[in-house]
Enzyme design. Structure first.
Site, PDB file in Angstrom:
ATOM      1  N   LYS A  88      30.837  43.554  46.933  1.00 13.60           N
ATOM      2  CA  LYS A  88      31.870  44.064  47.815  1.00 13.60           C
ATOM      3  C   LYS A  88      31.265  44.925  48.923  1.00 13.60           C
ATOM      4  O   LYS A  88      31.882  45.167  49.935  1.00 13.60           O
ATOM      5  CB  LYS A  88      32.854  44.940  47.005  1.00 13.60           C
ATOM      6  CG  LYS A  88      33.609  44.205  45.944  1.00 13.60           C
ATOM      7  CD  LYS A  88      34.420  45.212  45.102  1.00 13.60           C
ATOM      8  CE  LYS A  88      34.914  44.554  43.847  1.00 13.60           C
ATOM      9  NZ  LYS A  88      35.518  45.566  42.947  1.00 13.60           N
ATOM     10  N   GLY A  89      30.051  45.422  48.679  1.00 18.39           N
ATOM     11  CA  GLY A  89      29.478  46.468  49.532  1.00 18.39           C
ATOM     12  C   GLY A  89      29.442  46.166  51.014  1.00 18.39           C
ATOM     13  O   GLY A  89      29.559  47.071  51.837  1.00 18.39           O
ATOM     14  N   GLU A 109      24.096  41.981  54.301  1.00 19.75           N
ATOM     15  CA  GLU A 109      23.957  42.807  53.097  1.00 19.75           C
ATOM     16  C   GLU A 109      24.178  44.271  53.444  1.00 19.75           C
ATOM     17  O   GLU A 109      23.824  44.717  54.526  1.00 19.75           O
ATOM     18  CB  GLU A 109      22.551  42.632  52.514  1.00 19.75           C
ATOM     19  CG  GLU A 109      22.499  41.896  51.180  1.00 19.75           C
ATOM     20  CD  GLU A 109      23.088  42.673  50.005  1.00 19.75           C
ATOM     21  OE1 GLU A 109      24.059  43.427  50.170  1.00 19.75           O
ATOM     22  OE2 GLU A 109      22.554  42.506  48.905  1.00 19.75           O
ATOM     23  N   ASP A 110      24.721  45.013  52.505  1.00 16.72           N
ATOM     24  CA  ASP A 110      24.919  46.437  52.734  1.00 16.72           C
ATOM     25  C   ASP A 110      23.592  47.200  52.652  1.00 16.72           C
ATOM     26  O   ASP A 110      23.200  47.886  53.585  1.00 16.72           O
ATOM     27  CB  ASP A 110      25.938  47.017  51.741  1.00 16.72           C
ATOM     28  CG  ASP A 110      25.641  46.659  50.283  1.00 16.72           C
ATOM     29  OD1 ASP A 110      24.602  46.017  50.000  1.00 16.72           O
ATOM     30  OD2 ASP A 110      26.446  47.031  49.410  1.00 16.72           O
ATOM     31  N   ASP A 165      17.647  47.801  47.984  1.00 19.99           N
ATOM     32  CA  ASP A 165      17.030  48.861  47.192  1.00 19.99           C
ATOM     33  C   ASP A 165      15.743  48.283  46.602  1.00 19.99           C
ATOM     34  O   ASP A 165      14.695  48.316  47.232  1.00 19.99           O
ATOM     35  CB  ASP A 165      18.048  49.283  46.133  1.00 19.99           C
ATOM     36  CG  ASP A 165      17.611  50.456  45.287  1.00 19.99           C
ATOM     37  OD1 ASP A 165      16.441  50.851  45.378  1.00 19.99           O
ATOM     38  OD2 ASP A 165      18.433  50.987  44.521  1.00 19.99           O
ATOM     39  N   LYS A 202      16.095  50.955  51.688  1.00 15.64           N
ATOM     40  CA  LYS A 202      15.478  52.162  51.127  1.00 15.64           C
ATOM     41  C   LYS A 202      13.970  52.082  51.249  1.00 15.64           C
ATOM     42  O   LYS A 202      13.349  51.090  50.849  1.00 15.64           O
ATOM     43  CB  LYS A 202      15.889  52.319  49.672  1.00 15.64           C
ATOM     44  CG  LYS A 202      17.346  52.707  49.545  1.00 15.64           C
ATOM     45  CD  LYS A 202      17.676  53.195  48.174  1.00 15.64           C
ATOM     46  CE  LYS A 202      19.172  53.358  48.036  1.00 15.64           C
ATOM     47  NZ  LYS A 202      19.565  53.658  46.661  1.00 15.64           N
ATOM     48  N   PHE A 258      20.258  57.825  46.158  1.00 14.52           N
ATOM     49  CA  PHE A 258      21.494  57.069  46.005  1.00 14.52           C
ATOM     50  C   PHE A 258      22.512  57.571  47.019  1.00 14.52           C
ATOM     51  O   PHE A 258      22.739  58.769  47.142  1.00 14.52           O
ATOM     52  CB  PHE A 258      22.042  57.187  44.580  1.00 14.52           C
ATOM     53  CG  PHE A 258      23.009  56.085  44.270  1.00 14.52           C
ATOM     54  CD1 PHE A 258      22.554  54.851  43.839  1.00 14.52           C
ATOM     55  CD2 PHE A 258      24.374  56.272  44.443  1.00 14.52           C
ATOM     56  CE1 PHE A 258      23.446  53.810  43.585  1.00 14.52           C
ATOM     57  CE2 PHE A 258      25.274  55.245  44.188  1.00 14.52           C
ATOM     58  CZ  PHE A 258      24.809  54.008  43.762  1.00 14.52           C
ATOM     59  N   VAL A 259      23.104  56.658  47.763  1.00 13.18           N
ATOM     60  CA  VAL A 259      24.055  57.034  48.809  1.00 13.18           C
ATOM     61  C   VAL A 259      25.382  56.305  48.609  1.00 13.18           C
ATOM     62  O   VAL A 259      25.435  55.256  47.961  1.00 13.18           O
ATOM     63  CB  VAL A 259      23.505  56.709  50.219  1.00 13.18           C
ATOM     64  CG1 VAL A 259      22.332  57.607  50.565  1.00 13.18           C
ATOM     65  CG2 VAL A 259      23.106  55.235  50.343  1.00 13.18           C
ATOM     66  N   ARG A 306      33.956  53.916  49.043  1.00 12.97           N
ATOM     67  CA  ARG A 306      33.639  52.840  49.993  1.00 12.97           C
ATOM     68  C   ARG A 306      34.261  53.091  51.362  1.00 12.97           C
ATOM     69  O   ARG A 306      33.776  52.589  52.377  1.00 12.97           O
ATOM     70  CB  ARG A 306      34.161  51.496  49.475  1.00 12.97           C
ATOM     71  CG  ARG A 306      33.485  50.990  48.209  1.00 12.97           C
ATOM     72  CD  ARG A 306      33.880  49.537  47.973  1.00 12.97           C
ATOM     73  NE  ARG A 306      33.623  49.063  46.623  1.00 12.97           N
ATOM     74  CZ  ARG A 306      32.471  48.537  46.204  1.00 12.97           C
ATOM     75  NH1 ARG A 306      31.443  48.475  47.026  1.00 12.97           N
ATOM     76  NH2 ARG A 306      32.336  48.107  44.972  1.00 12.97           N
TER      77      ARG A 306
HETATM   78  P1  IMP Z   1      18.672  45.851  44.769  1.00 15.12           P
HETATM   79  O1  IMP Z   1      18.845  44.532  44.047  1.00 15.12           O
HETATM   80  O2  IMP Z   1      17.952  46.868  43.917  1.00 15.12           O
HETATM   81  O3  IMP Z   1      18.029  45.686  46.136  1.00 15.12           O
HETATM   82  O4  IMP Z   1      20.106  46.476  44.929  1.00 15.12           O
HETATM   83  C1  IMP Z   1      20.991  45.949  45.844  1.00 15.12           C
HETATM   84  C2  IMP Z   1      22.430  46.290  45.540  1.00 15.12           C
HETATM   85  O5  IMP Z   1      22.567  47.454  44.737  1.00 15.12           O
HETATM   86  C3  IMP Z   1      23.129  46.600  46.845  1.00 15.12           C
HETATM   87  O6  IMP Z   1      23.659  45.428  47.437  1.00 15.12           O
HETATM   88  C4  IMP Z   1      24.178  47.596  46.418  1.00 15.12           C
HETATM   89  O7  IMP Z   1      25.349  46.900  46.015  1.00 15.12           O
HETATM   90  C5  IMP Z   1      23.568  48.325  45.256  1.00 15.12           C
HETATM   91  N1  IMP Z   1      22.935  49.591  45.693  1.00 15.12           N
HETATM   92  C6  IMP Z   1      21.611  49.832  45.863  1.00 15.12           C
HETATM   93  N2  IMP Z   1      21.389  51.090  46.267  1.00 15.12           N
HETATM   94  C7  IMP Z   1      22.611  51.663  46.375  1.00 15.12           C
HETATM   95  C8  IMP Z   1      23.046  52.991  46.778  1.00 15.12           C
HETATM   96  O8  IMP Z   1      22.283  53.901  47.123  1.00 15.12           O
HETATM   97  N3  IMP Z   1      24.408  53.194  46.773  1.00 15.12           N
HETATM   98  C9  IMP Z   1      25.303  52.233  46.390  1.00 15.12           C
HETATM   99  N4  IMP Z   1      24.929  50.993  46.030  1.00 15.12           N
HETATM  100  C10 IMP Z   1      23.594  50.711  45.999  1.00 15.12           C
HETATM  101 MG    MG Z   2      25.645  44.753  47.520  1.00 13.33          MG
END
Ligand code: IMP
Ligand code: MG
Length: 189
Positions: free
Chosen positions: A55-56, A111-112, A115, A143, A164-165, A177
């Site tokens: 949803k992000g 993508e939002d 991480d 990040k 974390f944000v 959100r």
């Molecule tokens: P990744 O697979 O570790 O890159 O994480 C990606 C997903 O985790 C993002 O699309 C977000 O939905 C969620 N996410 C990662 N970091 C944050 C954060 O700081 N706040 C909220 N959601 C996050």
């Molecule tokens: Mg996401």
């Protein structure tokens, strides 16, 4: 002590779980207009298919699309990688798949936040297998220093510190959100 003198009206009372603002609303909006102009130039003469990752990304997708001066089309998919905790599980699952066929399309994944990059590397492999003409990624936030492999992002809004944000589409247990900016989250996971 309240370190945030500017609590936006839409959120009512000050929330002790929210820390300082990482990217304010006006800075966010200006950067999105720049990204839209860049995408408009790069995809001139084409009709890219924007694939939003729910949803992000829904708020970013909405603002970004209105900054693109091209006949874009939309589709959405939902993947789950986090549950409601603030740490990645490493397991990615498609919760809702796309409606449209990607073959021969210029696909731009919206993508939002990136991480660990695990979600994106899974998505990229999955979408590439569907035969698009091109596949690029636009991530609003990345990040610093957390990705295990190069996430290969064509467009990036902002590199941010590895905290974390929340806000602007990003949540903790579905809250926050609707904040028009992003800020640190200080509360429990
Ligand atoms: P990744 O697979 O570790 O890159 O994480 C990606 C997903 O985790 C993002 O699309 C977000 O939905 C969620 N996410 C990662 N970091 C944050 C954060 O700081 N706040 C909220 N959601 C996050
Ligand atoms: Mg996401």
């Amino acid at each position: 002590m309240n370190l945030r003198p500017t609590v936006p009206d839409c959120m009512g009372e000050a929330d002790p779980n929210l820390g300082d603002i990482v990217v304010p609303e006006d800075v966010l909006q200006r950067r999105i207009v720049e990204l839209g102009a860049e995408i408009t130039r790069d995809y001139e003469g084409r009709a890219p298919l924007l694939v939003g990752v729910l949803k992000g990304a829904f708020i970013f997708m909405s603002d970004l699309a209105r900054a693109i001066r091209l006949p874009v089309e939309f589709d959405f998919m939902a993947v789950s990688s986090y549950g409601s905790a603030t740490k990645t599980s490493g397991v990615v699952r498609i919760v809702k798949d796309l409606d449209l066929d990607l073959s021969g399309r210029d696909v731009l994944v919206v993508e939002d936040i990136v991480d660990s990059g695990l979600t994106l590397s899974y998505l990229r492999r999955n979408l590439q297998a569907r035969g698009p003409a091109s596949l690029e990624v636009c991530a609003l936030f990345v990040k610093d220093g957390l990705q295990k492999s190069d996430p290969d992002l064509r467009y990036v809004g902002f590199p941010i510190p590895p905290d974390f944000v929340v806000g602007y589409g990003l949540d903790v247990a579905e809250r926050y959100r609707n904040l028009p900016f992003i800020c640190r989250y200080l509360g429990p996971a």
